[in-house]
Write a protein that holds these residues in place. Structure first.
Motif, PDB file in Angstrom:
ATOM      1  N   LYS A  73      45.752  38.138  18.626  1.00  0.00           N
ATOM      2  CA  LYS A  73      44.274  38.015  18.135  1.00  0.00           C
ATOM      3  C   LYS A  73      43.516  37.771  19.592  1.00  0.00           C
ATOM      4  O   LYS A  73      42.477  38.471  19.889  1.00  0.00           O
ATOM      5  CB  LYS A  73      43.834  36.578  17.562  1.00  0.00           C
ATOM      6  N   THR A  74      44.304  37.056  20.626  1.00  0.00           N
ATOM      7  CA  THR A  74      43.579  36.892  21.932  1.00  0.00           C
ATOM      8  C   THR A  74      43.657  37.983  22.672  1.00  0.00           C
ATOM      9  O   THR A  74      42.500  38.437  23.209  1.00  0.00           O
ATOM     10  CB  THR A  74      44.754  35.637  22.557  1.00  0.00           C
ATOM     11  N   VAL A  98      37.816  36.847  16.101  1.00  0.00           N
ATOM     12  CA  VAL A  98      38.732  37.027  14.899  1.00  0.00           C
ATOM     13  C   VAL A  98      38.724  35.579  14.009  1.00  0.00           C
ATOM     14  O   VAL A  98      39.321  34.696  14.731  1.00  0.00           O
ATOM     15  CB  VAL A  98      40.015  37.277  15.417  1.00  0.00           C
ATOM     16  N   GLU A  99      38.510  35.886  12.769  1.00  0.00           N
ATOM     17  CA  GLU A  99      38.380  34.485  12.194  1.00  0.00           C
ATOM     18  C   GLU A  99      39.843  34.355  11.266  1.00  0.00           C
ATOM     19  O   GLU A  99      40.622  33.284  11.235  1.00  0.00           O
ATOM     20  CB  GLU A  99      37.239  34.487  11.140  1.00  0.00           C
ATOM     21  N   ASN A 100      40.166  35.473  10.654  1.00  0.00           N
ATOM     22  CA  ASN A 100      41.604  35.344  10.002  1.00  0.00           C
ATOM     23  C   ASN A 100      42.333  36.684   9.874  1.00  0.00           C
ATOM     24  O   ASN A 100      41.655  37.837  10.255  1.00  0.00           O
ATOM     25  CB  ASN A 100      41.505  34.793   8.351  1.00  0.00           C
ATOM     26  N   ALA A 101      43.377  36.547   9.535  1.00  0.00           N
ATOM     27  CA  ALA A 101      44.426  37.998   9.652  1.00  0.00           C
ATOM     28  C   ALA A 101      45.140  38.183   8.630  1.00  0.00           C
ATOM     29  O   ALA A 101      45.574  37.091   7.814  1.00  0.00           O
ATOM     30  CB  ALA A 101      45.251  37.546  10.648  1.00  0.00           C
ATOM     31  N   THR A 102      45.541  39.248   8.155  1.00  0.00           N
ATOM     32  CA  THR A 102      46.402  39.494   7.067  1.00  0.00           C
ATOM     33  C   THR A 102      47.516  40.516   7.570  1.00  0.00           C
ATOM     34  O   THR A 102      47.028  41.256   8.063  1.00  0.00           O
ATOM     35  CB  THR A 102      45.733  40.303   5.901  1.00  0.00           C
ATOM     36  N   PHE A 116      40.573  45.941  12.645  1.00  0.00           N
ATOM     37  CA  PHE A 116      39.665  44.751  12.739  1.00  0.00           C
ATOM     38  C   PHE A 116      38.434  45.299  11.862  1.00  0.00           C
ATOM     39  O   PHE A 116      37.983  46.136  12.150  1.00  0.00           O
ATOM     40  CB  PHE A 116      39.281  44.415  14.096  1.00  0.00           C
ATOM     41  N   ARG A 117      38.220  44.208  10.994  1.00  0.00           N
ATOM     42  CA  ARG A 117      37.198  44.604  10.263  1.00  0.00           C
ATOM     43  C   ARG A 117      35.836  43.286  10.412  1.00  0.00           C
ATOM     44  O   ARG A 117      35.990  42.123  10.332  1.00  0.00           O
ATOM     45  CB  ARG A 117      37.084  44.540   8.868  1.00  0.00           C
ATOM     46  N   CYS A 118      34.713  43.809  10.825  1.00  0.00           N
ATOM     47  CA  CYS A 118      33.503  42.937  11.125  1.00  0.00           C
ATOM     48  C   CYS A 118      33.287  42.226   9.629  1.00  0.00           C
ATOM     49  O   CYS A 118      32.525  43.199   8.825  1.00  0.00           O
ATOM     50  CB  CYS A 118      32.519  43.460  11.726  1.00  0.00           C
ATOM     51  N   LYS A 119      32.922  40.988   9.593  1.00  0.00           N
ATOM     52  CA  LYS A 119      32.465  40.720   8.328  1.00  0.00           C
ATOM     53  C   LYS A 119      30.966  40.812   7.982  1.00  0.00           C
ATOM     54  O   LYS A 119      30.363  40.685   6.848  1.00  0.00           O
ATOM     55  CB  LYS A 119      32.853  38.902   8.271  1.00  0.00           C
ATOM     56  N   LYS A 120      30.287  40.968   9.139  1.00  0.00           N
ATOM     57  CA  LYS A 120      28.843  41.079   9.126  1.00  0.00           C
ATOM     58  C   LYS A 120      28.297  42.539   8.901  1.00  0.00           C
ATOM     59  O   LYS A 120      27.671  42.927   8.157  1.00  0.00           O
ATOM     60  CB  LYS A 120      27.994  40.453  10.370  1.00  0.00           C
ATOM     61  N   LEU A 164      34.163  38.759  13.524  1.00  0.00           N
ATOM     62  CA  LEU A 164      32.807  39.412  14.191  1.00  0.00           C
ATOM     63  C   LEU A 164      32.890  39.982  15.059  1.00  0.00           C
ATOM     64  O   LEU A 164      33.494  39.896  16.341  1.00  0.00           O
ATOM     65  CB  LEU A 164      31.736  38.033  14.495  1.00  0.00           C
ATOM     66  N   CYS A 165      32.233  41.251  15.232  1.00  0.00           N
ATOM     67  CA  CYS A 165      32.516  42.248  16.255  1.00  0.00           C
ATOM     68  C   CYS A 165      31.547  41.750  17.384  1.00  0.00           C
ATOM     69  O   CYS A 165      30.820  40.846  17.349  1.00  0.00           O
ATOM     70  CB  CYS A 165      31.947  43.601  15.955  1.00  0.00           C
TER      71      CYS A 165
END
Ligand code: MN
Ligand code: MN
Ligand code: ZN
Ligand code: ZN
Lengths: 148, 148
Positions: free
Chosen positions: A119-120, A130-134, B99-103, B140-141
């Motif tokens: 993530k970092t 990055v808020e969460n991961a799968t 990575f997918r931006c939630k917004k 969030l991107c």
DNA sequence: GTGACTATTGCAAATAATTTGCAATAAATT
DNA sequence: AATTTATTGCAAATTATTTGCAATAGTCAC
């Protein structure tokens, strides 16, 4: 203090003006007892053994409610992609990851500190947050590999 | 030698007694041009601009064929879980992550050598064999984070 | 405890993405 | 150009999940 899903659900429900019903109690119980990422249908069948009047839409509504309140996670695995599976939260706010055996479909849960590192690195490289991961691994579990 | 999806598809098709049709050519082209994990519907709309007679089931059939032949990957993201998105293979046999931006829903692709390390650690701990991996970050991107 | 209030349920019907059967069309092969 | 059969378009089926609504049952005030 250890986290108890039924208690957590009960207080959340009451805190939001909701009602704890027999159905909800039984669905929660089944969800915990199944313990291997059951589908809505599997939970439904399990509860029906005790309460044949239960309706599948009640199962879905309860699971959605739990999901919206952060008490279960809905998951899909690539090898069964249309079927939603439900994963009760054990430690609130903590991600965990999955391995799924392509042969016996058993799911193994695991965790690793390295995802935080990834993530970092991602944020250093692309910015954002990055808020969460799968993370899902697919392969053969120890047992199925031995039978080969 | 760089990998070309249209060529790869064409030889695979012929190698298996298949036929290269106008529809397949246009669907492949749209898949490449969209370049951000389009849905079947998005590909369908794009091709229809040129060929209004195209049918959605042809799009699905072509994408499934490509998937079965290892030329595209079907993906689902947790925040849009019913919708299948299609990801043309660029380097055969190589995973990559998202990575997918939630917004804004934009998808960023990335790679990291650490997943191999996690795989090894997993196998050391649980046994078995890991064949492939799915890793998706949600958040969030950079751009959406700045607008906050 | 009893009744009133309204959240929740069961039921049946709706939705939405994807798949399938089939007759018509069109690539490939001769 | 004619033949063969893989592929297409179309309409209908499938499947997981959701929704509207009238009946039921928790909860709270008395
Ligand atoms: Mn889990
Ligand atoms: Mn991709
Ligand atoms: Zn196995
Ligand atoms: Zn964004």
């Amino acid at each position: 203090m250890e986290f108890n899903l039924v208690n957590a659900a009960e207080s959340q429900i009451h805190a939001t003006g909701g009602r704890m019903t027999t159905q909800r109690r039984m669905i929660l119980q089944a969800l915990i007892e199944c313990a291997d990422h059951p589908t809505a249908e599997e939970i439904y069948q399990k509860v029906r053994e005790k309460n044949p009047a239960l309706n599948l839409s009640t199962v879905y509504r309860t699971l959605r409610w739990l999901e919206e309140h952060g008490l279960v996670n809905a998951r899909r695995f690539d090898d069964d992609p249309r079927l939603e599976r439900f994963d009760p939260v054990v430690e609130q706010g903590e991600d965990h990851f999955h391995f799924r055996c392509k042969k016996c479909n058993q799911i193994t849960e695991f965790d690793t500190p390295l995802i935080e590192v990834v993530k970092t690195q991602f944020v250093d490289c692309f910015g954002g947050k990055v808020e969460n991961a799968t993370l899902v691994f697919y392969g053969l579990c120890a047992e199925c590999l031995n039978l080969t």
